[in-house]
Design a protein around this motif. Structure first.
Motif, PDB file in Angstrom:
ATOM      1  N   ARG A 238      11.531   0.890  -6.766  1.00 20.50           N
ATOM      2  CA  ARG A 238      10.970   0.740  -5.417  1.00 20.50           C
ATOM      3  C   ARG A 238      12.031   0.196  -4.456  1.00 20.50           C
ATOM      4  O   ARG A 238      12.138   0.648  -3.310  1.00 20.50           O
ATOM      5  N   ALA A 239      12.827  -0.755  -4.932  1.00 21.83           N
ATOM      6  CA  ALA A 239      13.901  -1.303  -4.097  1.00 21.83           C
ATOM      7  C   ALA A 239      14.908  -0.220  -3.732  1.00 21.83           C
ATOM      8  O   ALA A 239      15.428  -0.203  -2.605  1.00 21.83           O
ATOM      9  N   TYR A 240      15.187   0.685  -4.662  1.00 22.61           N
ATOM     10  CA  TYR A 240      16.092   1.805  -4.379  1.00 22.61           C
ATOM     11  C   TYR A 240      15.567   2.636  -3.214  1.00 22.61           C
ATOM     12  O   TYR A 240      16.317   2.990  -2.291  1.00 22.61           O
ATOM     13  N   LEU A 241      14.274   2.933  -3.236  1.00 23.52           N
ATOM     14  CA  LEU A 241      13.685   3.735  -2.162  1.00 23.52           C
ATOM     15  C   LEU A 241      13.682   2.986  -0.833  1.00 23.52           C
ATOM     16  O   LEU A 241      13.983   3.567   0.215  1.00 23.52           O
ATOM     17  N   VAL A 242      13.346   1.703  -0.867  1.00 21.30           N
ATOM     18  CA  VAL A 242      13.321   0.918   0.371  1.00 21.30           C
ATOM     19  C   VAL A 242      14.722   0.803   0.968  1.00 21.30           C
ATOM     20  O   VAL A 242      14.921   0.973   2.180  1.00 21.30           O
ATOM     21  N   LYS A 243      15.712   0.532   0.135  1.00 22.24           N
ATOM     22  CA  LYS A 243      17.089   0.443   0.623  1.00 22.24           C
ATOM     23  C   LYS A 243      17.569   1.801   1.148  1.00 22.24           C
ATOM     24  O   LYS A 243      18.342   1.860   2.108  1.00 22.24           O
ATOM     25  N   SER A 244      17.113   2.867   0.524  1.00 21.53           N
ATOM     26  CA  SER A 244      17.450   4.207   1.009  1.00 21.53           C
ATOM     27  C   SER A 244      16.888   4.427   2.404  1.00 21.53           C
ATOM     28  O   SER A 244      17.541   5.002   3.281  1.00 21.53           O
ATOM     29  N   ALA A 245      15.657   3.962   2.621  1.00 15.36           N
ATOM     30  CA  ALA A 245      15.016   4.118   3.923  1.00 15.36           C
ATOM     31  C   ALA A 245      15.741   3.325   5.003  1.00 15.36           C
ATOM     32  O   ALA A 245      15.803   3.733   6.168  1.00 15.36           O
ATOM     33  N   ARG A 246      16.330   2.169   4.624  1.00 15.81           N
ATOM     34  CA  ARG A 246      16.966   1.282   5.589  1.00 15.81           C
ATOM     35  C   ARG A 246      18.459   1.540   5.748  1.00 15.81           C
ATOM     36  O   ARG A 246      19.094   0.943   6.620  1.00 15.81           O
ATOM     37  N   PHE A 247      19.024   2.400   4.915  1.00 17.82           N
ATOM     38  CA  PHE A 247      20.476   2.520   4.809  1.00 17.82           C
ATOM     39  C   PHE A 247      21.155   2.760   6.163  1.00 17.82           C
ATOM     40  O   PHE A 247      22.090   2.060   6.539  1.00 17.82           O
TER      41      PHE A 247
ATOM     42  N   SER B 203      -2.610  -0.322 -11.024  1.00 14.56           N
ATOM     43  CA  SER B 203      -3.554  -1.410 -10.778  1.00 14.56           C
ATOM     44  C   SER B 203      -2.852  -2.700 -10.364  1.00 14.56           C
ATOM     45  O   SER B 203      -3.464  -3.570  -9.742  1.00 14.56           O
ATOM     46  N   GLN B 204      -1.557  -2.790 -10.684  1.00 17.15           N
ATOM     47  CA  GLN B 204      -0.813  -4.017 -10.387  1.00 17.15           C
ATOM     48  C   GLN B 204      -0.026  -3.940  -9.084  1.00 17.15           C
ATOM     49  O   GLN B 204       0.561  -4.945  -8.663  1.00 17.15           O
ATOM     50  N   GLN B 205       0.001  -2.765  -8.445  1.00 18.51           N
ATOM     51  CA  GLN B 205       0.776  -2.619  -7.230  1.00 18.51           C
ATOM     52  C   GLN B 205       0.076  -3.253  -6.037  1.00 18.51           C
ATOM     53  O   GLN B 205      -1.149  -3.142  -5.887  1.00 18.51           O
ATOM     54  N   THR B 206       0.849  -3.898  -5.207  1.00 16.75           N
ATOM     55  CA  THR B 206       0.329  -4.458  -3.957  1.00 16.75           C
ATOM     56  C   THR B 206       1.048  -3.808  -2.789  1.00 16.75           C
ATOM     57  O   THR B 206       2.230  -3.435  -2.908  1.00 16.75           O
ATOM     58  N   PRO B 207       0.384  -3.622  -1.656  1.00 12.92           N
ATOM     59  CA  PRO B 207       1.044  -3.000  -0.505  1.00 12.92           C
ATOM     60  C   PRO B 207       2.277  -3.797  -0.085  1.00 12.92           C
ATOM     61  O   PRO B 207       2.276  -5.025  -0.105  1.00 12.92           O
ATOM     62  N   ARG B 208       3.314  -3.089   0.271  1.00  8.95           N
ATOM     63  CA  ARG B 208       4.543  -3.734   0.720  1.00  8.95           C
ATOM     64  C   ARG B 208       4.566  -3.758   2.238  1.00  8.95           C
ATOM     65  O   ARG B 208       4.322  -2.736   2.874  1.00  8.95           O
TER      66      ARG B 208
ATOM     67  N   ILE C 232       7.672   6.781   4.275  1.00  9.07           N
ATOM     68  CA  ILE C 232       8.064   7.883   3.391  1.00  9.07           C
ATOM     69  C   ILE C 232       8.473   7.330   2.022  1.00  9.07           C
ATOM     70  O   ILE C 232       8.100   7.874   0.972  1.00  9.07           O
ATOM     71  N   ALA C 233       9.224   6.229   2.023  1.00  6.53           N
ATOM     72  CA  ALA C 233       9.637   5.598   0.769  1.00  6.53           C
ATOM     73  C   ALA C 233       8.413   5.173  -0.042  1.00  6.53           C
ATOM     74  O   ALA C 233       8.371   5.359  -1.265  1.00  6.53           O
ATOM     75  N   ASP C 234       7.401   4.608   0.633  1.00  5.39           N
ATOM     76  CA  ASP C 234       6.180   4.193  -0.059  1.00  5.39           C
ATOM     77  C   ASP C 234       5.451   5.394  -0.660  1.00  5.39           C
ATOM     78  O   ASP C 234       4.949   5.334  -1.788  1.00  5.39           O
ATOM     79  N   GLN C 235       5.398   6.484   0.102  1.00  3.71           N
ATOM     80  CA  GLN C 235       4.739   7.685  -0.409  1.00  3.71           C
ATOM     81  C   GLN C 235       5.497   8.250  -1.614  1.00  3.71           C
ATOM     82  O   GLN C 235       4.893   8.706  -2.587  1.00  3.71           O
ATOM     83  N   ALA C 236       6.816   8.227  -1.545  1.00  2.00           N
ATOM     84  CA  ALA C 236       7.610   8.706  -2.673  1.00  2.00           C
ATOM     85  C   ALA C 236       7.372   7.851  -3.910  1.00  2.00           C
ATOM     86  O   ALA C 236       7.254   8.365  -5.029  1.00  2.00           O
ATOM     87  N   PHE C 237       7.269   6.543  -3.701  1.00  2.00           N
ATOM     88  CA  PHE C 237       7.001   5.644  -4.833  1.00  2.00           C
ATOM     89  C   PHE C 237       5.625   5.936  -5.431  1.00  2.00           C
ATOM     90  O   PHE C 237       5.466   6.002  -6.655  1.00  2.00           O
ATOM     91  N   GLU C 238       4.624   6.107  -4.579  1.00  2.00           N
ATOM     92  CA  GLU C 238       3.270   6.401  -5.058  1.00  2.00           C
ATOM     93  C   GLU C 238       3.213   7.732  -5.794  1.00  2.00           C
ATOM     94  O   GLU C 238       2.340   7.944  -6.645  1.00  2.00           O
ATOM     95  N   GLY C 239       4.147   8.618  -5.479  1.00  2.00           N
ATOM     96  CA  GLY C 239       4.180   9.921  -6.130  1.00  2.00           C
ATOM     97  C   GLY C 239       4.832   9.919  -7.496  1.00  2.00           C
ATOM     98  O   GLY C 239       4.812  10.939  -8.202  1.00  2.00           O
ATOM     99  N   LEU C 240       5.408   8.779  -7.900  1.00  3.54           N
ATOM    100  CA  LEU C 240       5.990   8.685  -9.239  1.00  3.54           C
ATOM    101  C   LEU C 240       4.871   8.697 -10.288  1.00  3.54           C
ATOM    102  O   LEU C 240       3.738   8.302  -9.992  1.00  3.54           O
ATOM    103  N   PRO C 241       5.188   9.129 -11.505  1.00  3.70           N
ATOM    104  CA  PRO C 241       4.153   9.171 -12.556  1.00  3.70           C
ATOM    105  C   PRO C 241       3.839   7.778 -13.110  1.00  3.70           C
ATOM    106  O   PRO C 241       4.114   7.457 -14.270  1.00  3.70           O
TER     107      PRO C 241
END
Length: 213
Positions: A86-95, A201-206, A185-194
């Motif tokens: 998730r951090a990879y995706l967030v950092k990608s979004a902010r790069f 159930s353990q995920q909380t909104p960022r 977009i990063a959040d949607q990509a993360f949610e799209g992971l398997p």
């Protein structure tokens, strides 16, 4: 302009690297390079060789730094592997937006520009992408071992998808899409992971960082 006192080769390379990232290989003249590095043409050629050689040096230094940076984000214990993805995706979004000059990745710039002047540069770019994909694959496999990602999912395919999202978000940022939209977009990509049911159930909104003043 000659070589300035206290000439620091690494700092000059970084300044020239940013010039290449700003204007691309074809759009950067030798005069642009000399100005960015604070050197005269003679000192520039003596220290680094021609434009092609200097581009290769700056590209190699950039790739080394980028591979190390992404490895630092992605390496760690199995129990935090999903958080690191998730951090990879967030950092990608902010790069792009976190850079005051809004410069993108030199590797992406190389690929988009279609630079083919040097097979060594082509190979260095491929190597960088392979290494980043390798770091991602190891992180995905760690998340699978911990039970956060479905074990039957292809780790390599997930890694390639994440790299594609990374590069796509960078292009969209360069085109003017704001950071808040990219983080969604990063959040949607993360949610799209398997994700496994337990992991979901353990995920909380960022919280999303707003670009509003």
């Amino acid at each position: 302009m000659g070589r300035p006192p206290g000439f620091d080769k690494d700092k000059v390379v970084q300044a020239i690297e940013r010039q290449f990232r700003r204007t691309g290989y074809a759009g950067t003249s030798v005069d642009d390079i000399a100005k960015a590095g604070g050197l005269g043409r003679g000192s520039l050629y003596a220290a680094f060789g021609d434009k092609s050689n200097l581009y290769l040096q700056t590209l190699a230094a950039y790739c080394d730094r980028t591979e190390t940076a992404w490895a630092a984000v992605l390496e760690g214990p199995d129990e935090t592997a999903l958080e690191r993805l998730r951090a990879y995706l967030v950092k990608s979004a902010r790069f792009v937006h976190d850079d005051p000059d809004r410069l993108g990745c030199m590797v992406t710039g190389f690929v988009v520009e279609g630079v083919d002047h040097d097979p060594q540069a082509n190979e260095r770019v491929r190597q960088a992408l392979r290494r980043i994909e390798g770091s991602l694959t190891e992180c995905v496999q760690a998340a699978q071992r911990h039970g956060d990602l479905e074990p039957e999912a292809g780790a390599s395919e997930i890694s390639q998808l994440l790299i594609a999202v990374n590069r796509g978000m960078e292009v969209m940022a360069k085109a003017g899409l704001d950071a808040a939209a990219l983080e969604r977009i990063a959040d949607q990509a993360f949610e799209g992971l398997p994700l496994t049911a337990r992991a979901r159930s353990q995920q909380t909104p960022r919280p999303v960082v707003s670009d509003a003043p």
